[in-house]
Structure formats: C-alpha cells, structure tokens
Design a protein around this motif. Structure first.
Motif, short mmCIF file in Angstrom:
data_model
loop_
_atom_site.label_atom_id
_atom_site.label_comp_id
_atom_site.label_asym_id
_atom_site.label_seq_id
_atom_site.Cartn_x
_atom_site.Cartn_y
_atom_site.Cartn_z
N SER A 1 75.05 36.07 1.66
CA SER A 1 74.36 35.94 0.38
C SER A 1 73.84 34.53 0.22
CB SER A 1 75.27 36.31 -0.79
OG SER A 1 76.32 35.38 -0.93
N GLN A 2 72.80 34.40 -0.56
CA GLN A 2 72.20 33.12 -0.87
C GLN A 2 71.80 33.13 -2.34
OE1 GLN A 2 71.32 30.10 1.23
NE2 GLN A 2 71.47 29.55 -0.94
N SER A 3 72.25 32.13 -3.09
CA SER A 3 71.97 32.05 -4.53
C SER A 3 71.04 30.88 -4.83
CB SER A 3 73.27 31.89 -5.31
OG SER A 3 74.12 33.00 -5.10
N PHE A 4 70.24 31.07 -5.86
CA PHE A 4 69.25 30.08 -6.28
C PHE A 4 69.35 29.85 -7.78
CE2 PHE A 4 67.67 32.41 -2.65
CZ PHE A 4 67.17 31.43 -1.80
N SER B 1 77.01 32.25 1.34
CA SER B 1 78.27 32.91 1.66
C SER B 1 78.14 33.67 2.96
CB SER B 1 78.66 33.87 0.53
OG SER B 1 79.78 34.64 0.89
N PHE B 2 79.12 33.48 3.84
CA PHE B 2 79.26 34.25 5.07
C PHE B 2 80.65 34.87 5.07
CE2 PHE B 2 76.09 31.09 6.11
CZ PHE B 2 75.20 31.73 6.97
N VAL B 3 80.71 36.19 5.08
CA VAL B 3 81.99 36.89 5.12
C VAL B 3 82.04 37.71 6.39
CG1 VAL B 3 83.52 38.53 3.97
CG2 VAL B 3 82.11 36.97 2.60
N LYS B 4 83.01 37.41 7.24
CA LYS B 4 83.09 38.09 8.54
C LYS B 4 83.30 39.59 8.37
CE LYS B 4 84.84 34.19 11.25
NZ LYS B 4 85.97 33.68 12.08
N GLN B 5 82.60 40.36 9.21
CA GLN B 5 82.80 41.81 9.23
C GLN B 5 82.27 42.35 10.55
OE1 GLN B 5 80.62 44.61 7.10
NE2 GLN B 5 78.64 43.62 7.32
N LYS B 6 82.40 43.64 10.73
CA LYS B 6 81.88 44.30 11.93
C LYS B 6 80.70 45.17 11.54
CE LYS B 6 84.91 43.74 15.52
NZ LYS B 6 84.66 43.74 16.97
N ALA B 7 79.67 45.17 12.37
CA ALA B 7 78.57 46.12 12.26
C ALA B 7 78.56 46.90 13.55
CB ALA B 7 77.24 45.40 12.04
N GLY B 8 79.04 48.13 13.48
CA GLY B 8 79.30 48.86 14.72
C GLY B 8 80.44 48.17 15.44
N ASP B 9 80.22 47.81 16.70
CA ASP B 9 81.25 47.09 17.45
C ASP B 9 80.93 45.61 17.58
OD1 ASP B 9 79.09 47.25 19.12
OD2 ASP B 9 80.16 48.15 20.82
N LYS B 10 79.98 45.14 16.76
CA LYS B 10 79.52 43.76 16.86
C LYS B 10 80.03 42.94 15.67
CE LYS B 10 75.19 41.09 17.18
NZ LYS B 10 75.37 40.27 15.97
#
Length: 953
Positions: A155-158, A140-149
């Motif tokens: 997440s990765q499931s097994f 899973s990739f969910v877009k967000q901001k970390a600071g101004d980036k």
C-alpha cells in the motif's frame, strides 16, 4: 570488421536478457547513499521503518511524468509492465542534492525524495506542493504468498487537502462521481471495471501499476455486520431477527432465527441459508437495531440480486432490483452517533433461482486519515506508480496515454447506430431486422450477433449451427452488399470440452483446467474453461481460429464477452483464482485484473497481421489500463433495467472516460428486466417505453450508440408503434446522431491525434466552477454540447447546472441563458435537455441511413455567437489505417466575435477520395436570433480548399 571481445561479451549478455523476467539489483550505493541512473536515481533508505521500503527509485519519463518504485529489500523486480509502454524517451532533467533530499527537476516539475526516509513529494517549479506521500508509515509491505511465490501485499498513502476530488478508476455502479470519502474496489466482475488510474481536480493523476485485486481511497477492509452491536426485534442482543417467508404473504413464515451476519454473496455461501428455503419464491426480512462505537459517517455495502430494500432509522436508503444471477454492489452512507440505537430493516426478495445477498459495513474514516488516500494491492513485488502532472485534465489524460498507448481511431461506421439483441436465433431473424430498418428508414450501421450461434455443445468452435444459419457467408455478404450494414459477432475465450478447438489448446497446455477438473457445468449444461490469454502463443492460436472460422467469412468486428474472465459466475474470490491460474506470467493472485487487456491484445495484433488495411474494432465487457491501444470499446455489462440503473450509467461512463479510455457504451434499456416488463401491458408498458426513450436519448450522446438487451426486444419498431412519442423520439435522436457525424467523427479523430476525451465530465472543461466538482449526471459531449440525461419516470423537467463563465443556448430553440446558475429545464417526453456552449461551431451533415451512404456534403455550420469560436473539421478514408501515415485532412473554422466574421481556413492534408469542392451552409445563433422550425441558411459558401470568410448580417 572485428569487434573487441568486451563489446562481444556485452552484446551476448544483452541478448540473454531480452524477453526474460529479470531482477535488477539496486547497485551498491555510493557513499552519498544513492545511485544515479540514466533516467533517474535509486536511493538506499537510511532509516527504513518496519514494513517500509529499503530502496526507492525515481525515473523521469518526460517533463510531466515521474515513475516511482519502492522495494522492501535491495532489489527491484523488472517484470515487464503489461500496461505501460516501454519505449525509450530520453527526457531532459537534472539532479540536485540539498541536505537530506535529492531533487529531480524537469522543465515543469520537481520530484523530491528524502534519503533518510525514502518519502517522495512532487512540486511545481515554484515549490508549491502538488502531491506528497504520507511521511510516516505511508508505505507498507506485508509478506505473503501468491501461489508458490513469496511476495507482498502493498500500500501507498498520500496526503490530500480539503476540497480535493478524486475521479476515474474505471467503471462502477454505485452512482458516485467524486470518490472522496469512499472506497473504490478495483476488482473485475460483470458490470464493474477496474482501471487503476486516478485523476485529481488538482491537475495530477496517479497510475498504479499493479494487476492484483486492489482498493483506492479509504482502503480499510469492510467488516462483517456482527462487528456492530446488534439487537434483535425481540430485544435479544448480538444478532438481528431474520424471518424467512416461503411466499410473498405475511402468513407464509418458513423460519425465524437470529443472525449475526448477512453473508450469502457467493455460490459457496448459499449453503448457509436454511435448508429447504425456496429462493425462487421466498422473501427474507431482517429486523432489529444497530449500535456503533463511533460517531460519524458510516458506510454500508450491499451485494444483491433480486429486490433489496434497506431502512435505517426509519428512512429508506436502498431500493434496488437486479437480476438474481448477477448481483449489484450498492454503497450507502449514513451518519450515526456513538452508542445510539438505530432501528434497521432489510428486506430481500431473491426473485429467481440462485440469488445472492451480503451486507458489510465500515466505520467512519479516522481523523488521522481524513486528509489522505491510498492505493492498496493484494500482491506486488514492488510498489510502482506513475505521477502524471498537467495544467488541465486533458493533459493528464494525454500523460496516461503517453504511458499506456495512444487510443486508436475506430472505423467511422462504429460511430453510427448499432442494433443488438440477446439474441438473434436464426439467420432469417437477423436479416429480417436489418431489412425492416432499411424499409422504415431507421439509420443503422452495425448489426450484432450475440452468443449461441453455434451448435448447443460446440461453444468455442466458432462454427455456425447450419440448422439455424444455413449459409453464414452469404448472410454476411447480404448484410454488406444488399443492406450496407456491418456485422459484429460474439467470440468468447471459452471452450467446451470435446470440441476440436478445446483439444488444440489442451494439447499445448494453454487452458485453465481447474473448472474441467471440477466437472463444473455452465448454465447451458456443458463443462468448459477459458484459454490462457497471458501466453503469447495461445493468443496467436486464438486469433488463428477466429480468422479461419469467422474473419475469412467477412466478419467486421468482435464482441469479446466475459473477459473478466468469468469462468464461473458468482463463485468466491479464492475459487476464481483457482479457475484462472496463469501459465506464463505468475500467479492468478498477482494477475487477477488484467486478462481482458491481454485477450484484446491478441485479437488486435492478430487482425493487423492478417489485414493491415481494415481497422480493428473490439467490444469488451472488461478492460484495464492500456486497453485503448487495442481498438477496444467497453460496455457496462449485464446491468439491470431500472431508472436508477440508467442514472448510474452516467457517472459510470464519465468516470470511465476520465480513466483515460475514450470509448464507452451501455446497453440501451438495460440488459435484464423485471418480470413485469417482459410481456408488459398497461402502466408497465407505458413505463417500459419511457425508460427505453430516456435511455435512447442518453445513448445517442455516448461515444458508442448501441441498443442491446434481453426480452422484450429492443428494436425501435418493437418498443412502440410509429405514431407513438417513444418511437418518434428514438427515431429523432438516431437521425440526429447521423447528422452530427462530422462533429462526432472529428472528436473520435482527436482521441488519436491529440489525446482527446469525447465524453467529458464538467470538471474537465469548467475547473474553476466549484459547483461542478460533484456533478456526475451531466457532461459535455465534445467541446460544445451539454448533455443532461433524464432518469426519473414521468419527469417532464429536470434540475441542472449551467456551468459558469459562459452562456448556453438551448439546442432545440436557440434560446440563450447565462451560465453559473441552476435551472429547472423543460424535459418533454420526446426531448432530453441539451444545450450548446456559447462560442461554439457545430458542424452537421446531411441525413444518412448509414455512415458510408454519401460524403458529408453539404455541411451546415451552426455558429453559436457571443464569444470567439473554433472547430477543426477532420476527415479521412474512414475505415483503414492510412491516417497513421498522414492520409487525412483538416479544415480550420473560426468565428471572430468582435468583427462578426466566420472564416473557413485553408485545408491542410489530403487523402484518397477527398472532396475537393464542397458546400458549407451557415446558420447564426445569437442572443437575439433563436432557431425556428424552418430556418434557412443565412449564407452558403462554395469551398475549394482555400480560406474564405463571411460576415454575419
């Protein structure tokens, strides 16, 4: 010599890239949909699902390690890893195409990736699956901001079969060993250490290469209390009844109100408490009932300071105390039936000034996720993990250290006894303690000076307050020359405004400034902040100042406190991020967990540049993957001093060890105590002495043996008089620790030379004994000693498991018992149950007052017969780095059960000062020959480096 212009251009562009953060583009794929690399392959995913990976990269690290990276788009971030060693390895491997799949094969392992989905699985060479990613929506990739980036939460499931157990993941205080069916929060805080490395009983490990706040296992976020159906004590719906008392008595009601949530976890949330409520003396009770929409195992998570009790359906599930200013997390699980009302009661006595409490819950794991686990991280440009395979857990730990760095060998005196206190206030006070130890002949190697040796307004100056430490240099000289004692000092990454050192960092822009802008004062009353340890130049300056002010005076070792970093305790997570905004690598969201690693790096590298001879030695309150390469020991923080705290340290220590970091310790006696212990008399004094005794017994068999805490003083002589069982027991285990030094120092050497683990959960050595999968209160100390701490007040026996497929000898008596059984072992006040594995050789040296007092000669070899045995005795100079250049010696010792012969083999290697001629005394222990109080050696061997044998008669 002229170089072709093409070669010059290639060299120029290579130089431009060195040391920079670069982005590697997934090269334009060939028609086959993948690009072969020097060490692996990049796959362009043909049918990516929404929120999944667009490209997946597999790289072969060695025969047993595969690096998996996944990117949401077409590029992979090549930001340098802080935890992984970038050395080039050139492993042998081959790539095979088989339908939709690409197969990377090493000498022992296959990594198989689907071109259509990008999913990966790992098998042995026979095709047996070791681990596989969840095939549908497992990434899973969910877009967000970390600071101004721009970045992602990832997440990765097994998939995980029934019966698989999960260990490691750092140091946590819930008393859990096997983490299956739970959630592990990977978030650095005082007494909680996040190490994103999991070890499975299926003989693999996963290193999650990420530095943000993360979770493992069941990664769903905990929910606030009001998402359960709540009923008050008066029958009203939607909330519990909260009764606030201004005192301890039932008639001191301050306020009664309905509350939908219990959320007083941080400084900011204390404003939710009723105005004027006296935390110092108050008490709060929540009553009513809870109803769930689910049937199954529910999890309840508390964060609490002070006294906490929690009853569910009339059963007391939580009974904890923790110093009010440093809350502890408690996880309990209970089975609930859907739509059924369960009576609930929570009682909180804050027991101090600012105190904290929060309660959250989590519904049962959905059936669809029951046989899976996940890693989740708040921020990451890619998903990055390393799959580490092995035939046993030792090989998995070796793989972790291959990735993150070999554990350095600490100085031999670090294996001795340390005395510490919060705190020695004067030079005379510290010296008088050491003097008393020497007069009483209590073995000691290291005395520790905790915080506040500086003037009140000079935190970070590294200057001794001359009114209390009039001649620190002479004090250290006396410790070394007069008392043969080493000296460790507390150094924080913290600086008060107005100090010269603050100004030096500030003018370079190498400080976190938000706390200063907030004008936030610490508990002493001054404004401060921390330096940016991610900046290599700032690290150099930090060491330079330590060297000028402290190391040059003779300081031997470093106590690196508050390295989470704890700029402001108990503030909420968003505020913590603001307070530690890194200047160099990126946002505080992305680098939340790794400060301690970089801080230790600066000190380790700085001291080695300054003095290439003496071994570096660091004690740190936080850690991260890779910390072992910087000569760092981690202790379990400012824990409480209750029996359950002692119990929790056992599981915390062995899981920390399974995280790949070999050196761990706790404050013997706990750091903070309940008020009833501060000036204890009568029954409280009796309990305090017994708690100290039991903790001391456990501490003697931890990798590092140290006493530390607040008042009451923790020195043996202050715990009890010399004729008391507590004093006698503590002295016995102190002396035993020193007699075991040949055994212990050999184990320490093996952590460097052979990636060994000293503190060993039973699953490491007895993987075929299914009874040990969940045993988190026993462990092996090295290959031979089974340690069974006692953590119940007034217990004079304890139930324990003797692992199967071997026999066991009582350490004190030599009496033999068969393995594979649960026993009720004697646990007299003065003795902890301790057993020796059948087929062991345990070397013991002479009585010592400190490790450097005399060579380990004679050595008594205790041979525990019944099976073949072997032990290789290791020796070197003890305090320098010549061992890295081959200056050490090994003496192989073996016992042949069939012909009853002990052989001390030919010595290999040498080092300056080595004993060429030495004496070995032999003690046989067998099923028919137990130990007696005055046992004399059965044989004595004069050894000159050549092989010699003796037969048991």
């Amino acid at each position: 010599m002229k170089l072709p212009i093409k070669t010059l251009l290639v060299g120029f562009f290579a130089l431009v890239l060195v040391g920079s953060i670069v982005i590697i583009s997934a090269q334009k794929p060939a028609p086959r949909g993948f690009t072969k690399l020097e060490d692996g392959v990049i796959v362009k995913v043909e049918k990516p699902y929404a929120g999944g990976a667009g490209n997946v990269k597999l790289q072969v690290v060695n025969d047993q390690i595969i690096h998996v990276s996944a990117a949401a788009g077409d590029t992979f971030s090549a930001t340098a890893s802080l935890m992984a060693d970038p050395k080039k390895r050139n492993p042998a491997w081959k790539l095979e195409e088989k339908g939709d799949e690409l197969i990377l094969q090493t000498a022992v392992l296959r990594a198989i990736v689907s071109r259509s989905s990008g999913n990966v699985r790992f098998t042995d060479l026979k095709g047996q699956v070791i681990l596989k990613e969840v095939p549908t929506a497992g990434r899973s990739f969910v877009k967000q901001k970390a600071g101004d980036k721009a970045t992602y939460s990832i997440s990765q499931s097994f998939e995980s079969p029934e019966g698989e157990a999960w260990y490691g993941l750092g140091q946590h205080q819930q008393g859990l060993f096997n983490y299956r069916g739970t959630q592990v929060s990977l978030l650095q805080q005082n007494s909680e250490v996040a190490i994103p490395f999991m070890v499975s009983n299926r003989n693999y490990g996963l290193l999650w290469d990420n530095y943000s706040i993360s979770r493992f296992g069941d990664c769903r976020p905990f929910e606030p209390l009001h998402t359960l159906s709540l009923t008050g004590a008066d029958g009203s719906s939607g909330a519990l009844t909260a009764t606030y008392y201004s005192g301890k008595n039932a008639d001191s009601v301050f306020l009664r109100r309905n509350e939908r949530e219990i959320d007083y976890e941080f400084i900011q949330s204390l404003s939710k408490l009723p105005a004027g409520f006296p935390l110092q003396n108050g008490r709060v009770v929540w009553e009513g009932s809870v109803t769930s929409s689910f049937t199954g195992q529910h999890s309840f998570l508390f964060s609490s300071g002070g006294y906490l009790k929690y009853w569910l359906d009339g059963k007391l599930l939580v009974d904890k105390w923790r110093q009010c200013w440093n809350p502890i997390t408690t996880l309990v699980q209970a089975k609930l039936e859907k739509a059924k009302k369960y009576p609930v009661k929570i009682e909180w006595i804050p027991d101090g000034g600012e105190s904290y409490l929060a309660m959250k819950w989590l519904s049962p794991i959905p059936d669809s996720n029951r046989n899976t686990f996940s890693f989740w991280s708040e921020a990451g440009d890619n998903i990055d993990y390393y799959f580490v395979y092995g035939s046993n857990m030792d090989e998995i730990i070796a793989g972790y250290r291959e990735l993150t760095g070999r554990a350095t060998l600490l100085p031999n005196w670090a294996m001795g006894f340390w005395q510490s206190r919060e705190r020695y206030k004067t030079q005379e006070e510290l010296l008088s303690v050491v003097k008393e130890f020497r007069q009483r002949k209590i073995p000691l190697d290291n005395i520790v000076l905790d915080w506040f040796y500086w003037k009140p307004d000079q935190w970070g100056s590294h200057e001794f307050d001359a009114s209390r430490f009039p001649n620190a240099e002479n004090m250290i000289k006396d410790l070394h020359e007069k008392y043969n004692t080493h000296f460790m000092i507390s150094v924080w990454p913290k600086f008060y405004t107005g100090t010269q050192h603050y100004d030096l960092f500030n003018e370079k822009g190498w400080l976190y400034k938000q706390n200063v802008l907030n004008n936030q004062k610490d508990w002493v009353g001054y404004v401060s902040t921390f330096y940016d340890a991610y900046n290599p130049q700032a690290r150099e300056l930090f060491w330079k100042l330590m060297n000028e002010k402290l190391y040059s005076k003779g300081v031997d070792a470093w106590w690196m406190d508050a390295t989470e970093p704890d700029v402001l305790s108990n503030t909420n997570i968003e505020e913590r991020k603001k307070l530690i905004t890194p200047a160099v690598p990126g946002s505080s969201t992305s680098y939340f967990n790794s400060y301690a690693l970089e801080n230790a790096k600066g000190v380790y590298e700085g001291q080695r540049r300054t003095n290439a001879l003496d071994r570096v030695f660091i004690l740190t309150r936080s850690a991260y993957a890779g910390m072992q390469r910087y000569a760092a020991v981690t202790w379990s923080g400012d824990i409480g001093a209750r029996w359950n705290d002692l119990q929790n340290q056992v599981a915390a220590g062995i899981n920390f060890s399974l995280s790949g970091l070999p050196y761990w310790t706790s404050d013997i006696g706990g750091f903070s105590v309940e008020k009833r212990f501060e000036n204890a008399t009568g029954a409280n004094l009796d309990e305090w002495r017994e708690l100290m005794t039991r903790w001391y017994q456990f501490g003697a068999f931890c990798p590092i043996f140290r006493v530390h805490g607040q008042f009451p003083y923790r020195e043996i002589l202050h715990v009890a008089p010399a004729d008391h069982p507590a004093y006698k027991s503590m002295l016995y285990y102190n002396q035993l620790r020193y007699r075991l030094m040949p055994y212990i120092y050999t184990l320490a050497a093996q952590t460097y030379h052979n990636n060994y683990t000293i503190m060993r959960p039973l699953v490491m050595d007895f993987p075929n004994d299914k009874a040990v999968l969940n045993i988190g209160d026993q462990y092996m100390f090295g290959p031979s000693l089974l340690v069974n701490p006692v953590y119940t007040y007034k217990a004079r026996n304890r139930t324990l498991h003797l692992p199967a497929n071997t026999g066991w000898y009582d350490f004190y008596t030599g009496v033999y018992q068969a393995g594979g059984q649960k026993i009720n072992a004697a646990a007299a006040y003065e003795r902890m149950p301790l057993y020796v594995r059948e087929g062991s050789i345990v070397p013991m040296g002479p009585d010592l007052q400190y490790t450097g007092e005399k060579p380990a000669d004679p050595v008594t070899l205790y041979v525990y017969t019944g099976k073949d045995a072997a032990f290789t005795l290791y020796e070197d100079e003890g305090t320098n780095y010549n061992y890295e250049k081959g200056a050490f010696a090994n003496i192989p010792i073996s016992w042949n059960e069939a012909n009853k012969t002990l052989t001390i083999g030919k010595r290999s290697g040498s080092f300056p000062g080595m004993l060429n001629n030495r004496t070995f005394n032999i003690m046989w222990v067998s099923k028919t020959k137990a130990l007696t109080q005055n046992n004399k050696p059965a044989a004595t061997i004069r050894y000159q480096g050549e092989s010699v044998s003796v037969t048991m008669k």
